[in-house]
Design a protein around this motif. Structure first.
Motif, PDB file in Angstrom:
ATOM      1  N   CYS A 265      -3.839  21.897 -13.824  1.00 16.13           N
ATOM      2  CA  CYS A 265      -3.014  21.300 -12.766  1.00 16.13           C
ATOM      3  C   CYS A 265      -2.286  22.469 -11.965  1.00 16.13           C
ATOM      4  N   THR A 266      -2.334  23.539 -12.604  1.00 15.17           N
ATOM      5  CA  THR A 266      -1.467  24.747 -12.014  1.00 15.17           C
ATOM      6  C   THR A 266      -2.531  25.790 -11.320  1.00 15.17           C
ATOM      7  N   VAL A 267      -3.918  25.758 -11.984  1.00 11.45           N
ATOM      8  CA  VAL A 267      -4.620  26.912 -11.478  1.00 11.45           C
ATOM      9  C   VAL A 267      -4.872  27.133  -9.940  1.00 11.45           C
ATOM     10  N   GLY A 268      -5.186  25.971  -9.647  1.00  7.08           N
ATOM     11  CA  GLY A 268      -5.369  25.831  -7.776  1.00  7.08           C
ATOM     12  C   GLY A 268      -4.273  26.418  -7.153  1.00  7.08           C
TER      13      GLY A 268
ATOM     14  N   ALA B   8      -4.256  29.960  -5.073  1.00 10.31           N
ATOM     15  CA  ALA B   8      -3.728  30.091  -3.405  1.00 10.31           C
ATOM     16  C   ALA B   8      -2.699  31.199  -3.218  1.00 10.31           C
ATOM     17  N   LEU B   9      -1.762  31.435  -4.522  1.00 10.72           N
ATOM     18  CA  LEU B   9      -1.012  32.429  -4.256  1.00 10.72           C
ATOM     19  C   LEU B   9      -1.669  33.895  -4.308  1.00 10.72           C
ATOM     20  N   GLY B  10      -2.753  33.684  -5.083  1.00  5.85           N
ATOM     21  CA  GLY B  10      -3.462  35.106  -5.363  1.00  5.85           C
ATOM     22  C   GLY B  10      -4.223  35.327  -3.928  1.00  5.85           C
TER      23      GLY B  10
ATOM     24  N   VAL C 105      -8.646  35.271  -8.709  1.00  9.34           N
ATOM     25  CA  VAL C 105      -9.136  34.419  -9.746  1.00  9.34           C
ATOM     26  C   VAL C 105      -8.213  34.975 -11.250  1.00  9.34           C
ATOM     27  N   LEU C 106      -8.294  36.213 -11.451  1.00 13.12           N
ATOM     28  CA  LEU C 106      -7.797  36.678 -12.522  1.00 13.12           C
ATOM     29  C   LEU C 106      -6.018  36.218 -12.588  1.00 13.12           C
ATOM     30  N   MET C 107      -5.452  36.436 -11.469  1.00 12.93           N
ATOM     31  CA  MET C 107      -4.204  36.070 -11.282  1.00 12.93           C
ATOM     32  C   MET C 107      -3.941  34.429 -11.714  1.00 12.93           C
ATOM     33  N   ALA C 108      -4.887  33.794 -11.158  1.00 12.38           N
ATOM     34  CA  ALA C 108      -4.748  32.541 -11.453  1.00 12.38           C
ATOM     35  C   ALA C 108      -4.923  31.859 -12.815  1.00 12.38           C
ATOM     36  N   LEU C 109      -5.828  32.609 -13.579  1.00  6.60           N
ATOM     37  CA  LEU C 109      -6.287  32.189 -14.493  1.00  6.60           C
ATOM     38  C   LEU C 109      -5.029  32.633 -15.603  1.00  6.60           C
TER      39      LEU C 109
ATOM     40  N   VAL D  93      -6.225  38.547  -0.870  1.00  5.39           N
ATOM     41  CA  VAL D  93      -7.272  38.088  -0.115  1.00  5.39           C
ATOM     42  C   VAL D  93      -6.736  38.129   1.593  1.00  5.39           C
ATOM     43  N   SER D  94      -5.615  37.637   1.860  1.00  5.69           N
ATOM     44  CA  SER D  94      -5.285  37.312   3.122  1.00  5.69           C
ATOM     45  C   SER D  94      -5.018  38.400   4.114  1.00  5.69           C
ATOM     46  N   GLN D  95      -4.509  39.303   3.551  1.00  6.03           N
ATOM     47  CA  GLN D  95      -4.486  40.847   4.035  1.00  6.03           C
ATOM     48  C   GLN D  95      -5.758  41.481   4.705  1.00  6.03           C
ATOM     49  N   TYR D  96      -6.667  40.946   4.460  1.00  4.93           N
ATOM     50  CA  TYR D  96      -8.254  41.359   4.958  1.00  4.93           C
ATOM     51  C   TYR D  96      -8.811  40.294   5.894  1.00  4.93           C
ATOM     52  N   THR D  97      -8.307  38.832   5.741  1.00  6.73           N
ATOM     53  CA  THR D  97      -8.798  37.934   6.448  1.00  6.73           C
ATOM     54  C   THR D  97      -8.050  37.351   7.415  1.00  6.73           C
ATOM     55  N   VAL D  98      -6.735  37.410   7.422  1.00  3.97           N
ATOM     56  CA  VAL D  98      -5.811  36.733   8.368  1.00  3.97           C
ATOM     57  C   VAL D  98      -5.210  37.648   9.083  1.00  3.97           C
TER      58      VAL D  98
END
Length: 146
Positions: free
Chosen positions: A54-57, A61-63, A22-26, A68-73
Motif C-alpha cells: 500500500c505504501t510502495v507507490g 512517487a517521492l523517489g 525504485v530502490l528508495m520505494a522498496l 527523476v523530476s530534476q531531469y524531466t520537469v
C-alpha cells in the motif's frame, strides 16, 4: 531562500535516477511493512505485505520527485502567480476552517452524549471531510473566476 531552476531539461532521466527511485520505494515500503508487522503478531507476513504494497507507490512517487523530476520537469518560476495557485490557497484555507468548525462541533456532541469513537474512525472522517471540502471549494473558486 533562493532556488535554482533548470532552464532546459533533457526530457529523460538517466537510468540511475529511475533505479534510485525504485530502490528508495522498496526500502521505505519495507520499513513501513516491518513496523506494521510488529503490531500484527498473529499475521506478521500478511501485515508486512499489505502495508508495504500500500505504501510502495507513494514512496516511488517521492523517489521520482527527488531523483527523476530534476531531469524531466521544467519548474515554473512564477507558479505562485498562477490563478490555479490562488484557487488552491482559497480552497485549503477555507477547508481548514471547515475542519476546525466540524471538529469543535463533533467534540461538543461526543462530550455531551458520551459516545466513544475510535481514533482511526475520527481521523478517517476528518481526512475525507478535508478532501471533499478542498475539492468543492476549489471547484467553486474556479467556477466563480471563470
Amino acid at each position: 531562500m533562493a532556488t535554482t531552476t533548470r532552464s532546459r531539461t533533457t526530457g529523460k532521466a538517466p537510468l540511475s535516477a529511475y533505479v534510485l527511485s525504485v530502490l528508495m520505494a522498496l526500502v521505505l515500503a519495507s520499513i513501513v511493512g516491518a513496523v506494521a508487522s510488529v503490531f500484527y503478531s498473529e499475521n506478521r507476513v500478511p501485515g508486512f505485505v499489505i502495508f508495504a504494497a500500500c505504501t510502495v507507490g507513494t514512496f516511488f512517487a517521492l523517489g521520482w520527485v527527488l531523483f527523476v523530476s530534476q531531469y524531466t520537469v521544467v519548474e515554473d518560476p512564477h507558479a505562485e502567480d498562477n490563478i490555479e495557485h490562488r484557487w488552491y490557497d482559497k480552497a485549503t484555507s477555507g477547508a481548514f476552517h471547515d475542519i476546525l468548525t466540524t471538529g469543535g462541533i463533533a467534540l461538543v456532541v461526543l462530550s455531551i452524549t458520551r459516545v466513544e469513537i475510535s481514533g482511526v474512525s475520527v481521523l478517517l472522517v476528518l481526512l475525507i471531510l478535508a478532501m471533499i471540502s478542498v475539492a468543492v471549494r476549489f471547484w467553486a473558486a474556479r467556477r466563480r473566476d471563470s
